[in-house]
Enzyme design. Sequence first.
Site, PDB file in Angstrom:
ATOM      1  CG  PHE A  72      33.875  51.586  40.703  1.00  8.95           C
ATOM      2  CD1 PHE A  72      33.088  50.866  41.323  1.00  8.95           C
ATOM      3  CD2 PHE A  72      31.621  52.292  40.439  1.00  8.95           C
ATOM      4  CE1 PHE A  72      32.245  50.529  42.087  1.00  8.95           C
ATOM      5  CE2 PHE A  72      31.460  52.510  41.034  1.00  8.95           C
ATOM      6  CZ  PHE A  72      30.836  51.179  42.141  1.00  8.95           C
ATOM      7  CB  ALA A  73      38.829  55.508  37.997  1.00  9.61           C
ATOM      8  CB  ALA A  74      41.312  51.997  40.879  1.00  5.06           C
ATOM      9  CE1 TYR A 140      43.087  46.516  43.201  1.00  5.69           C
ATOM     10  CE2 TYR A 140      43.633  44.878  44.768  1.00  5.69           C
ATOM     11  CZ  TYR A 140      42.048  45.756  44.330  1.00  5.69           C
ATOM     12  OH  TYR A 140      40.965  46.084  43.712  1.00  5.69           O
ATOM     13  CE  LYS A 144      41.038  49.733  44.258  1.00  8.82           C
ATOM     14  NZ  LYS A 144      39.765  50.577  44.197  1.00  8.82           N
ATOM     15  CG  PHE A 168      35.762  39.808  50.602  1.00  5.10           C
ATOM     16  CD1 PHE A 168      35.073  40.343  52.001  1.00  5.10           C
ATOM     17  CD2 PHE A 168      36.401  38.672  51.462  1.00  5.10           C
ATOM     18  CE1 PHE A 168      35.385  40.603  53.152  1.00  5.10           C
ATOM     19  CE2 PHE A 168      36.971  38.909  53.288  1.00  5.10           C
ATOM     20  CZ  PHE A 168      36.969  40.404  53.488  1.00  5.10           C
ATOM     21  CG  PHE A 207      46.873  29.879  40.235  1.00  6.66           C
ATOM     22  CD1 PHE A 207      48.153  28.964  39.191  1.00  6.66           C
ATOM     23  CD2 PHE A 207      46.642  30.340  39.592  1.00  6.66           C
ATOM     24  CE1 PHE A 207      48.295  29.461  37.498  1.00  6.66           C
ATOM     25  CE2 PHE A 207      46.208  31.303  38.664  1.00  6.66           C
ATOM     26  CZ  PHE A 207      47.340  30.263  37.934  1.00  6.66           C
ATOM     27  CB  SER A 282      53.792  34.972  44.635  1.00  8.17           C
ATOM     28  OG  SER A 282      53.637  35.966  43.853  1.00  8.17           O
ATOM     29  N   GLY A 283      51.320  35.777  46.645  1.00  6.95           N
ATOM     30  CA  GLY A 283      50.818  36.945  47.086  1.00  6.95           C
ATOM     31  C   GLY A 283      48.879  36.039  47.037  1.00  6.95           C
TER      32      GLY A 283
HETATM   33  N1  UDP Z   1      42.331  30.739  41.016  1.00  8.34           N
HETATM   34  C1  UDP Z   1      43.401  30.001  40.079  1.00  8.34           C
HETATM   35  N2  UDP Z   1      43.453  29.377  39.122  1.00  8.34           N
HETATM   36  C2  UDP Z   1      43.752  31.146  38.076  1.00  8.34           C
HETATM   37  C3  UDP Z   1      42.878  31.803  38.993  1.00  8.34           C
HETATM   38  C4  UDP Z   1      42.791  31.731  39.822  1.00  8.34           C
HETATM   39  O1  UDP Z   1      43.844  28.871  40.921  1.00  8.34           O
HETATM   40  O2  UDP Z   1      42.943  30.297  37.404  1.00  8.34           O
HETATM   41  C5  UDP Z   1      42.682  30.379  42.404  1.00  8.34           C
HETATM   42  C6  UDP Z   1      43.340  32.000  42.717  1.00  8.34           C
HETATM   43  O3  UDP Z   1      44.307  31.491  42.995  1.00  8.34           O
HETATM   44  C7  UDP Z   1      42.961  32.342  43.802  1.00  8.34           C
HETATM   45  C8  UDP Z   1      41.278  32.105  43.426  1.00  8.34           C
HETATM   46  O4  UDP Z   1      41.216  31.259  42.448  1.00  8.34           O
HETATM   47  O5  UDP Z   1      42.574  31.131  45.100  1.00  8.34           O
HETATM   48  C9  UDP Z   1      40.572  33.264  42.968  1.00  8.34           C
HETATM   49  O6  UDP Z   1      41.217  34.368  42.585  1.00  8.34           O
HETATM   50  P1  UDP Z   1      41.271  35.443  41.639  1.00  8.34           P
HETATM   51  O7  UDP Z   1      42.356  35.710  40.539  1.00  8.34           O
HETATM   52  O8  UDP Z   1      39.719  35.075  40.909  1.00  8.34           O
HETATM   53  O9  UDP Z   1      40.806  36.769  42.862  1.00  8.34           O
HETATM   54  P2  UDP Z   1      41.859  37.044  43.565  1.00  8.34           P
HETATM   55  O10 UDP Z   1      41.718  36.097  44.566  1.00  8.34           O
HETATM   56  O11 UDP Z   1      43.450  37.264  42.894  1.00  8.34           O
HETATM   57  O12 UDP Z   1      40.767  38.720  43.529  1.00  8.34           O
END
Ligand code: UDP
Length: 324
Positions: A72-74, A140, A144, A168, A207, A282-283
């Site tokens: 799990f170390a990452a 990232y 992986k 997921f 977001f 983004s992303g």
């Molecule tokens: N998200 C959000 N507000 C936050 C943190 C996350 O709306 O303060 C959204 C983010 O855009 C994504 C979902 O919640 O669509 C899950 O984000 P999280 O960072 O928990 O996990 P990820 O999908 O990045 O692994």
Amino acid sequence: MAILVCGGAGYIGSHVNKFLNRKGYETVVFDNLVYGHREAVKWGTFVKGDLSSEEDIESVFQQHEIDAVFHFAAYAYVGESVEQPEKYYYNNVANTLNLLKVMRKYGCAKIIFSSTCATYGEPEAVPITEEQRQDPINPYGASKLMVERIFRDYARAYGLRFAALRYFNAAGADPEGEIGESHRPETHLIPLALDAAAGRRKDFKVFGTDYETPDGSCVRDYIHVMDLAKAHYLALEYLKRQGKSGFFNLGNERGTSVIEVIQAVKNVTGKEFAVAYEDRRSGDPAILVGGCGKAKRVLGWEPVYPEIEQIVAHAWNWSQNAQF
Ligand code: UDP
């Protein structure tokens, strides 16, 4: 014989460590404590060490007979990986090569690896199955995917046996409340929404509200961390009975939007809090939902806590009494 849990002081690793101990396994947790918490290692033997040091790894293999490794170390901050790819490729890829080298030297051939749905990038279709094209959109996810590729090649050349588990959205906490999620900095949806519910932050920021989803916010597949832990254990049992190396998606095969998660947090906590609607991060792909039939069929896995309310309730229970 013991199981080595690299990164076992982190969120998912610590839950897997608990699960393995409950199943009667002896574990050795190896962690540099950069992001992990010493207090999260309540089971097994703890060794502070770094995968960048072959000597650190080797000393564990000298002192313990290691039958299998859980890795799990990452580093796992997507945004940071874009800013500092070198950090991610060294830590997540090069350090894994060190681990594999020492495993080979000591004749340890089984590894269970923490992979991610971020290896798929923008999905071709939803639900995402293991055969889909993998085209990560950030370093990232790329790091992986590189490790997955290395496993394939090492399996062919050196007889490595692996299960790469593509998670997921890991969420929730130990139902018994002994361990839970604690990241510094915290960037994940459920812990941040719980902080807003508890009054530890003034609001929660969504977001993006213009995605092509039913309510405009991103849709994700949230999977309980203890269900992930169970899948890791089942993957070990599978490799032990000579199962074929491979890749497995782990999710609930159901999509929940950010706005639905916020509603679940309000329902579970009974607290109101301010929600701010912001631009997209983004992303972030619009929808990520796993097709997880392979893990069910091949490993005999079935999630025990599929409901988002249950996942949030365990996380809430932990966050109110968090010990780290
Ligand atoms: N998200 C959000 N507000 C936050 C943190 C996350 O709306 O303060 C959204 C983010 O855009 C994504 C979902 O919640 O669509 C899950 O984000 P999280 O960072 O928990 O996990 P990820 O999908 O990045 O692994």
